[in-house]
Design an enzyme around this catalytic site. Structure first.
Site, PDB file in Angstrom:
ATOM      1  CG  ASP A 157      33.562  28.436 -41.579  1.00 32.16           C
ATOM      2  OD1 ASP A 157      33.294  27.834 -40.523  1.00 32.16           O
ATOM      3  OD2 ASP A 157      33.570  29.679 -41.673  1.00 32.16           O
ATOM      4  CG  ASP A 200      30.495  32.144 -45.480  1.00 32.99           C
ATOM      5  OD1 ASP A 200      29.332  31.994 -45.908  1.00 32.99           O
ATOM      6  OD2 ASP A 200      31.008  31.337 -44.679  1.00 32.99           O
ATOM      7  NE  ARG A 240      32.215  32.365 -40.703  1.00 32.34           N
ATOM      8  CZ  ARG A 240      31.102  31.866 -40.186  1.00 32.34           C
ATOM      9  NH1 ARG A 240      29.921  32.248 -40.639  1.00 32.34           N
ATOM     10  NH2 ARG A 240      31.154  30.972 -39.225  1.00 32.34           N
TER      11      ARG A 240
END
Length: 293
Positions: free
Chosen positions: A39, A81, A181
């Site tokens: 990410d 997140d 997450r």
């Protein structure tokens, strides 16, 4: 530019595809692929194949991964997140060591994990994150993942905009396809509160470590490749060939069975990789010839 693997220490704030685009430019070739993305918020190890090494990436995608992360208990976000807006702030009360250990233990081993709704998983042909951003409600199915180890390294109590939270520094070793997450979210729920991820760094992919990786600034000065033979030895079981077997495989012909399950990397007497083999009856047949005649 030759063929091989580039180990990149990805910085925060850019996508993995941005990293691929830069390495393509640095290496002077369009043939660059990745063995699993990170990410934008995350940092750490990205494995990129260059030229013919892209054909080895399929054997890296499923490797176990290790992460260092910070989980914030007491708040949830839309993305699970720190990049998403806060959706709830129940705060966190007293969490004793026994309760935390029990909750972490329940999330260790083979578990069923519901991925974050803001993920790249496709639902009826569209990415889940695109549906969420369009205002749709998305409920993804749980999928089996394995958490090999889940260790709490440190904890800190904080107050965020009046909400008492507990930050946990953790290390997780897990199977491919695990969402850290989602693990943060589920730990918060298990402790009667909420949770999300505030930091994430990938330290290992299989036998490859972030300490071996180069930053983008270093790569701009020159791309260093881990050669095909080195990659194959670290990723797959090895078979040492005779000169005669090497010739046969270079022409795409079979040799005597390796008597190994799955794919085996076959190496010529001089140590370079010739082909990837799979047993078919009494013969091992090349599934991929890397050093053709």
């Amino acid at each position: 530019m030759g063929d091989g693997l580039v180990l990149v220490d990805k910085p925060a704030g850019i996508t993995s595809h941005d990293v691929v685009a830069r390495v393509r430019r640095f290496a002077g070739t369009k043939k660059v692929g990745h063995a699993g993305t990170l990410d934008p918020m995350a940092t750490g190890l990205l494995l990129l194949g260059v030229n013919r090494a892209t054909r080895l990436l399929t054997y890296l995608v499923g490797a176990d991964k290790t992460y260092r992360a910070t989980i914030r208990l007491g708040q949830s976000t839309v993305t699970d997140d720190a990049e998403g807006e806060v959706t709830a702030s129940p705060g966190v009360g007293d969490v004793d060591e026994a309760g935390l250990s029990s909750a972490v233990g329940d999330l260790t081993g083979r578990i069923e994990q519901v991925p974050s709704s803001v993920s790249a998983i496709k639902v009826d042909g569209r990415r889940s994150y695109a549906r969420v951003r369009a205002g749709e409600e998305v409920a993804l199915a749980a999928r089996p993942v394995t958490i090999h180890s889940f260790a709490v390294l440190a904890s800190r109590r904080e107050e965020v905009e009046g909400t008492p939270v507990l930050d946990l520094d953790v290390e997780v070793r897990c199977s491919s396809g695990t969402y850290i997450r989602a693990l943060a979210r589920d730990l918060g729920t298990a402790l009667g509160s909420a949770g999300h991820l505030t930091a994430l760094r990938r330290t290992h992919v299989g036998s490859f470590a972030v300490e071996e990786a180069a930053g983008l600034e270093e790569l701009a000065d020159g791309v260093s490749l881990l050669g095909m033979s080195d990659v194959a030895r670290r990723v797959l079981p090895a078979r040492e060939l005779t000169d005669a077997e090497t010739i046969e495989l270079r022409f795409g012909r079979g040799v005597a069975a390796s008597r190994s399950e799955g794919v085996v990397a076959a190496f010529a007497p001089d140590g370079h990789v010739v082909a990837l083999l799979t047993d078919k009856g009494a013969q091992a047949r090349p599934t991929l010839v890397l050093d053709p005649a």
